[in-house]
Design a protein around this motif. Structure first.
Motif, PDB file in Angstrom:
ATOM      1  N   ILE A 165      48.157  32.780  29.268  1.00 12.30           N
ATOM      2  CA  ILE A 165      46.829  32.929  29.852  1.00 12.30           C
ATOM      3  C   ILE A 165      46.646  34.358  30.342  1.00 12.30           C
ATOM      4  N   MET A 166      45.408  34.827  30.274  1.00 13.73           N
ATOM      5  CA  MET A 166      45.057  36.157  30.756  1.00 13.73           C
ATOM      6  C   MET A 166      43.793  36.058  31.605  1.00 13.73           C
ATOM      7  N   PHE A 167      43.781  36.776  32.734  1.00 18.72           N
ATOM      8  CA  PHE A 167      42.596  36.868  33.571  1.00 18.72           C
ATOM      9  C   PHE A 167      41.975  38.245  33.360  1.00 18.72           C
ATOM     10  N   THR A 168      40.677  38.282  33.113  1.00 20.42           N
ATOM     11  CA  THR A 168      40.016  39.547  32.802  1.00 20.42           C
ATOM     12  C   THR A 168      38.806  39.792  33.693  1.00 20.42           C
ATOM     13  N   PHE A 197      40.304  34.328  30.549  1.00 17.90           N
ATOM     14  CA  PHE A 197      39.286  33.837  31.483  1.00 17.90           C
ATOM     15  C   PHE A 197      38.732  34.954  32.349  1.00 17.90           C
ATOM     16  N   PHE A 198      37.410  34.971  32.442  1.00 19.73           N
ATOM     17  CA  PHE A 198      36.687  35.911  33.284  1.00 19.73           C
ATOM     18  C   PHE A 198      36.621  35.370  34.707  1.00 19.73           C
ATOM     19  N   VAL A 199      36.995  36.222  35.686  1.00 18.91           N
ATOM     20  CA  VAL A 199      36.939  35.829  37.090  1.00 18.91           C
ATOM     21  C   VAL A 199      35.796  36.602  37.749  1.00 18.91           C
ATOM     22  N   ASN A 200      34.813  35.866  38.218  1.00 22.58           N
ATOM     23  CA  ASN A 200      33.550  36.460  38.692  1.00 22.58           C
ATOM     24  C   ASN A 200      33.702  37.536  39.749  1.00 22.58           C
ATOM     25  N   SER A 201      34.530  37.292  40.732  1.00 19.34           N
ATOM     26  CA  SER A 201      34.554  38.173  41.897  1.00 19.34           C
ATOM     27  C   SER A 201      35.301  39.480  41.669  1.00 19.34           C
ATOM     28  N   TYR A 202      35.938  39.639  40.523  1.00 17.07           N
ATOM     29  CA  TYR A 202      36.777  40.811  40.296  1.00 17.07           C
ATOM     30  C   TYR A 202      36.100  41.853  39.414  1.00 17.07           C
ATOM     31  N   GLY A 203      36.115  43.082  39.899  1.00 16.61           N
ATOM     32  CA  GLY A 203      35.761  44.197  39.049  1.00 16.61           C
ATOM     33  C   GLY A 203      37.044  44.725  38.424  1.00 16.61           C
ATOM     34  N   ARG A 204      36.921  45.784  37.671  1.00 13.88           N
ATOM     35  CA  ARG A 204      38.068  46.319  36.939  1.00 13.88           C
ATOM     36  C   ARG A 204      39.236  46.665  37.856  1.00 13.88           C
ATOM     37  N   GLN A 205      38.946  47.252  39.018  1.00 12.02           N
ATOM     38  CA  GLN A 205      40.017  47.703  39.892  1.00 12.02           C
ATOM     39  C   GLN A 205      40.637  46.583  40.714  1.00 12.02           C
ATOM     40  N   ARG A 206      40.037  45.377  40.683  1.00 18.80           N
ATOM     41  CA  ARG A 206      40.546  44.295  41.529  1.00 18.80           C
ATOM     42  C   ARG A 206      41.111  43.133  40.732  1.00 18.80           C
ATOM     43  N   VAL A 207      41.088  43.217  39.426  1.00 25.27           N
ATOM     44  CA  VAL A 207      41.442  42.040  38.638  1.00 25.27           C
ATOM     45  C   VAL A 207      42.869  41.573  38.884  1.00 25.27           C
ATOM     46  N   GLY A 223      34.531  28.558  45.069  1.00 23.23           N
ATOM     47  CA  GLY A 223      34.185  29.833  45.673  1.00 23.23           C
ATOM     48  C   GLY A 223      33.535  30.791  44.674  1.00 23.23           C
ATOM     49  N   ASN A 224      33.000  30.245  43.574  1.00 22.67           N
ATOM     50  CA  ASN A 224      32.337  31.060  42.563  1.00 22.67           C
ATOM     51  C   ASN A 224      33.243  32.149  41.986  1.00 22.67           C
ATOM     52  N   LEU A 225      34.549  31.866  41.982  1.00 22.29           N
ATOM     53  CA  LEU A 225      35.503  32.839  41.445  1.00 22.29           C
ATOM     54  C   LEU A 225      35.516  32.818  39.915  1.00 22.29           C
ATOM     55  N   VAL A 226      35.343  31.626  39.374  1.00 16.87           N
ATOM     56  CA  VAL A 226      35.463  31.472  37.924  1.00 16.87           C
ATOM     57  C   VAL A 226      34.105  31.221  37.306  1.00 16.87           C
ATOM     58  N   ASP A 227      33.854  31.851  36.171  1.00 17.37           N
ATOM     59  CA  ASP A 227      32.610  31.615  35.456  1.00 17.37           C
ATOM     60  C   ASP A 227      32.705  30.288  34.742  1.00 17.37           C
ATOM     61  N   SER A 228      31.949  29.307  35.209  1.00 17.17           N
ATOM     62  CA  SER A 228      32.026  27.950  34.656  1.00 17.17           C
ATOM     63  C   SER A 228      31.110  27.766  33.458  1.00 17.17           C
ATOM     64  N   THR A 229      30.426  28.834  33.042  1.00 15.45           N
ATOM     65  CA  THR A 229      29.484  28.702  31.914  1.00 15.45           C
ATOM     66  C   THR A 229      30.160  28.941  30.580  1.00 15.45           C
TER      67      THR A 229
END
Length: 233
Positions: free
Chosen positions: A166-169, A181-191, A226-232
């Motif tokens: 798995i990878m978080f992007t 998986f895209f994590v909503n709350s993270y920008g490039r520097q916080r992923v 907490g709206n961390l993950v894009d559920s769409t």
């Protein structure tokens, strides 16, 4: 003074409540993970060690208490036999040992962030690399991967007998809802901040990632909390 006393009482109450919540979480995780066979968890940061510790399991992976840049981590897991045959070369360091293995374009730098000496870092690496199991899982982040490196991750199963990866992007366009998986709350520097301790005593990945379900090969392991993950996706 009275207001300060009230605030301290409230803080203490919140802290105790959060501790009870986290203790329940730990008990639940350990109960659900009890029957998991021995597994090797390869991670590019401290997440692997944290998961082993949470589950009360022996460290069966060399990537414990250290961090590796994403592109270097991909090199490492794409050819473990080569890198496991190499000796570490250390450069001058201040806070923790920093070593490299591999030659020229195959060079991989490892930051042993939780070790005090080079000798201890190498000893732990050599001991734990001998503990690899048949069930290998890979967790990593996409901070600055190239398109070619992203494709290398997708094709990793051809080079490593990995059970699941798995990878978080931070880049929504790269997410496929299957392994990336895209994590909503993270920008490039916080992923890669998903392992840091939160104020409530949890870590972000414990909020949005049910790794027990993931290791049990279930599909609903990403949680929309907490709206961390894009559920769409």
């Amino acid at each position: 003074m009275y207001d300060g006393w009230i605030k301290n009482i409230c803080r203490a109450g919140i802290k105790a409540l959060n501790k009870r919540k986290y203790d329940r979480y730990i008990n639940d995780i350990r109960a659900r993970g009890k029957n998991l066979p021995d597994f090797t968890l390869l991670t590019s940061d401290c997440m692997g060690g944290l998961i082993y510790h949470t589950l009360g399991r022996q460290f069966l992976s060399p990537t414990i208490n250290l961090s590796i840049k994403d592109s270097d981590f991909l090199k490492l897991i794409s050819d473990l036999p080569y890198y496991f045959s190499q000796e570490f070369l250390f450069k001058e360091w201040t806070n923790y040992p920093v070593g490299s293995i591999g030659e020229e374009s195959r060079k991989v730098e490892v930051r042993f962030e939780h070790y005090k000496t080079e000798e201890d870092a190498v000893a732990k690496w050599n001991d734990r690399k001998m503990r690899l199991t048949n069930d290998i899982y890979v967790i990593m982040a996409d901070l600055d991967l190239s398109n070619e490196e992203l494709e290398s991750f997708k094709q990793l199963n051809k080079r490593l007998n990995v059970k699941r990866k798995i990878m978080f992007t931070w880049n929504k366009n790269r997410a496929d809802g299957k392994e990336i998986f895209f994590v909503n709350s993270y920008g490039r520097q916080r992923v890669k901040s998903y392992s840091k301790l939160r104020k409530d005593g949890f870590r972000d990945y414990e909020i949005f990632f049910d790794y027990i379900k993931w290791m049990k090969m279930e599909d609903d392991f990403m949680l929309d909390k907490g709206n961390l993950v894009d559920s769409t996706l």
